[in-house]
Design a protein around this motif. Structure first.
Motif, PDB file in Angstrom:
ATOM      1  N   ALA A   2       0.834  -1.196   0.000  1.00 20.76           N
ATOM      2  CA  ALA A   2       0.000   0.000   0.000  1.00 20.76           C
ATOM      3  C   ALA A   2       0.871   1.248   0.000  1.00 20.76           C
ATOM      4  N   ASP A   3       0.262   2.370  -0.366  1.00 23.77           N
ATOM      5  CA  ASP A   3       1.032   3.604  -0.443  1.00 23.77           C
ATOM      6  C   ASP A   3       1.128   4.324   0.894  1.00 23.77           C
ATOM      7  N   ARG A   4       0.493   3.847   1.943  1.00 22.54           N
ATOM      8  CA  ARG A   4       0.581   4.464   3.261  1.00 22.54           C
ATOM      9  C   ARG A   4       1.447   3.598   4.163  1.00 22.54           C
ATOM     10  N   ALA A   5       2.284   4.233   4.951  1.00 22.10           N
ATOM     11  CA  ALA A   5       3.258   3.521   5.775  1.00 22.10           C
ATOM     12  C   ALA A   5       2.746   3.266   7.189  1.00 22.10           C
ATOM     13  N   LEU A   6       3.297   2.229   7.787  1.00 22.22           N
ATOM     14  CA  LEU A   6       3.056   1.930   9.195  1.00 22.22           C
ATOM     15  C   LEU A   6       3.981   2.778  10.051  1.00 22.22           C
ATOM     16  N   CYS A   7       3.593   3.008  11.287  1.00 20.85           N
ATOM     17  CA  CYS A   7       4.408   3.773  12.229  1.00 20.85           C
ATOM     18  C   CYS A   7       5.710   3.037  12.550  1.00 20.85           C
ATOM     19  N   LEU A   8       5.607   1.770  12.970  1.00 20.75           N
ATOM     20  CA  LEU A   8       6.743   0.905  13.301  1.00 20.75           C
ATOM     21  C   LEU A   8       7.565   1.364  14.502  1.00 20.75           C
ATOM     22  N   GLU A   9       6.996   2.164  15.392  1.00 22.42           N
ATOM     23  CA  GLU A   9       7.696   2.519  16.630  1.00 22.42           C
ATOM     24  C   GLU A   9       7.957   1.222  17.394  1.00 22.42           C
ATOM     25  N   HIS A  92      -9.450   2.711  16.181  1.00 24.98           N
ATOM     26  CA  HIS A  92      -8.060   3.141  15.964  1.00 24.98           C
ATOM     27  C   HIS A  92      -7.985   4.400  15.106  1.00 24.98           C
ATOM     28  N   GLU A  93      -6.838   5.075  15.224  1.00 22.04           N
ATOM     29  CA  GLU A  93      -6.545   6.238  14.374  1.00 22.04           C
ATOM     30  C   GLU A  93      -6.019   5.752  13.024  1.00 22.04           C
ATOM     31  N   GLY A  94      -6.161   6.580  12.010  1.00 18.43           N
ATOM     32  CA  GLY A  94      -5.561   6.306  10.707  1.00 18.43           C
ATOM     33  C   GLY A  94      -6.277   5.230   9.923  1.00 18.43           C
ATOM     34  N   GLY A  95      -5.613   4.787   8.863  1.00 15.56           N
ATOM     35  CA  GLY A  95      -6.187   3.799   7.961  1.00 15.56           C
ATOM     36  C   GLY A  95      -6.226   2.401   8.547  1.00 15.56           C
ATOM     37  N   HIS A  96      -6.986   1.548   7.890  1.00 17.32           N
ATOM     38  CA  HIS A  96      -7.049   0.142   8.282  1.00 17.32           C
ATOM     39  C   HIS A  96      -5.774  -0.557   7.835  1.00 17.32           C
ATOM     40  N   THR A  97      -5.388  -1.612   8.554  1.00 10.40           N
ATOM     41  CA  THR A  97      -4.123  -2.282   8.239  1.00 10.40           C
ATOM     42  C   THR A  97      -4.095  -2.850   6.830  1.00 10.40           C
ATOM     43  N   PHE A  98      -5.242  -3.220   6.281  1.00 11.13           N
ATOM     44  CA  PHE A  98      -5.231  -3.752   4.913  1.00 11.13           C
ATOM     45  C   PHE A  98      -4.976  -2.656   3.882  1.00 11.13           C
ATOM     46  N   ASP A  99      -5.060  -1.385   4.275  1.00 10.32           N
ATOM     47  CA  ASP A  99      -4.741  -0.269   3.385  1.00 10.32           C
ATOM     48  C   ASP A  99      -3.303   0.216   3.578  1.00 10.32           C
ATOM     49  N   LEU A 100      -2.595  -0.357   4.543  1.00  9.37           N
ATOM     50  CA  LEU A 100      -1.239   0.067   4.867  1.00  9.37           C
ATOM     51  C   LEU A 100      -0.241  -0.986   4.403  1.00  9.37           C
ATOM     52  N   ALA A 101       1.028  -0.724   4.621  1.00 12.77           N
ATOM     53  CA  ALA A 101       2.070  -1.687   4.288  1.00 12.77           C
ATOM     54  C   ALA A 101       1.828  -2.975   5.062  1.00 12.77           C
ATOM     55  N   ASP A 102       2.197  -4.095   4.492  1.00 13.71           N
ATOM     56  CA  ASP A 102       2.015  -5.396   5.124  1.00 13.71           C
ATOM     57  C   ASP A 102       2.785  -5.452   6.446  1.00 13.71           C
ATOM     58  N   VAL A 103       2.127  -5.847   7.537  1.00 17.40           N
ATOM     59  CA  VAL A 103       2.742  -5.888   8.860  1.00 17.40           C
ATOM     60  C   VAL A 103       3.917  -6.851   8.892  1.00 17.40           C
TER      61      VAL A 103
END
Length: 119
Positions: A2-9, A92-103
């Protein structure tokens, strides 16, 4: 990807947190966790604590500067057209995980020293 990134803290489970998880039969949970919310969110981070079995309630570690909470909460419940489910707690805040980079791919990158998503 996906074009949106995970935080990854990153965060390490404490000995007390691992003990609590063992006491409720969550075995084999990874000690190293990464925030699974969309990069650029507010101060609350969240990571799923997944053990060897997928049975039982969903456990989450939420953290802010100076505070950590290990708890059970319902998952978001949103589902993508391809059937993928959002893997973070409801509300949760932000997009759903299926719209973000693969965990899983993001964890591999983080383990390899990649600095994570944009913050």
């Amino acid at each position: 990807m996906a074009d949106r990134a995970l935080c990854l803290e990153p965060l390490e489970l404490s000995g007390r947190e691992r003990s609590v998880l063992r006491s409720v039969a969550v075995r084999g949970a990874k000690s190293s966790l990464y925030c699974e919310l969309q990069a650029g969110h507010g101060q609350e981070h969240v990571a799923g604590v997944r053990g060897d079995t997928g049975a039982g309630p969903a456990w989450w570690l939420r953290w802010w500067p100076g505070r950590r909470v290990l708890e059970t909460r319902a998952e978001c419940g949103a589902v993508a057209e391809d059937g993928a489910a959002c893997r973070v707690p409801g509300g949760h805040e932000g997009g759903h995980t299926f719209d973000l980079a693969d965990v899983a791919a993001a964890e591999e990158l983080a383990d390899a020293g990649w600095p994570g998503g944009s913050r």
